[in-house]
Write a protein that holds these residues in place. Structure first.
Motif, mmCIF file in Angstrom:
data_model
loop_
_atom_site.group_PDB
_atom_site.id
_atom_site.type_symbol
_atom_site.label_atom_id
_atom_site.label_comp_id
_atom_site.label_asym_id
_atom_site.label_seq_id
_atom_site.Cartn_x
_atom_site.Cartn_y
_atom_site.Cartn_z
ATOM 1 N N PHE A 97 39.854 43.961 43.274
ATOM 2 C CA PHE A 97 38.772 43.345 44.025
ATOM 3 C C PHE A 97 38.694 41.845 43.738
ATOM 4 C CE2 PHE A 97 34.325 41.920 44.243
ATOM 5 C CZ PHE A 97 34.119 42.094 45.610
ATOM 6 N N ILE A 98 38.816 41.475 42.481
ATOM 7 C CA ILE A 98 38.757 40.059 42.094
ATOM 8 C C ILE A 98 39.930 39.299 42.692
ATOM 9 C CG2 ILE A 98 38.885 38.471 40.133
ATOM 10 C CD1 ILE A 98 37.328 40.607 38.531
ATOM 11 N N LEU A 140 41.615 40.123 45.424
ATOM 12 C CA LEU A 140 41.389 40.058 46.862
ATOM 13 C C LEU A 140 40.359 38.988 47.201
ATOM 14 C CD1 LEU A 140 41.880 41.250 49.677
ATOM 15 C CD2 LEU A 140 40.042 42.867 49.211
ATOM 16 N N LEU A 141 39.300 38.918 46.431
ATOM 17 C CA LEU A 141 38.269 37.917 46.649
ATOM 18 C C LEU A 141 38.840 36.509 46.460
ATOM 19 C CD1 LEU A 141 35.295 37.305 47.215
ATOM 20 C CD2 LEU A 141 34.880 37.505 44.763
ATOM 21 N N VAL A 145 41.005 35.617 49.517
ATOM 22 C CA VAL A 145 40.194 35.300 50.693
ATOM 23 C C VAL A 145 39.574 33.912 50.564
ATOM 24 C CG1 VAL A 145 38.090 35.941 51.939
ATOM 25 C CG2 VAL A 145 39.749 37.688 51.312
ATOM 26 N N LEU A 146 39.054 33.602 49.393
ATOM 27 C CA LEU A 146 38.439 32.289 49.192
ATOM 28 C C LEU A 146 39.466 31.169 49.293
ATOM 29 C CD1 LEU A 146 35.943 33.054 46.298
ATOM 30 C CD2 LEU A 146 35.413 32.636 48.707
#
Length: 40
Positions: free
Chosen positions: A4-5, A7-8, A11-12
């Motif tokens: 999740f980290i 992926l985040l 995206v950022l």
């Protein structure tokens, strides 16, 4: 949780690239406008 980290972060970073690209295009257009006004 680690995925999740990652992926985040991906995206950022992609959204930041788009923002920087947009600013670069705006600056380029402004420069072209100034150049066109100077030629007149």
């Amino acid at each position: 949780m680690t995925r999740f980290i990652l992926l985040l972060a991906a995206v950022l970073s992609l959204s930041a690239c788009n923002t920087i690209k947009g600013v670069g295009q705006d600056i380029k257009k402004a420069g072209e406008t100034i150049e066109g006004a100077a030629k007149k």
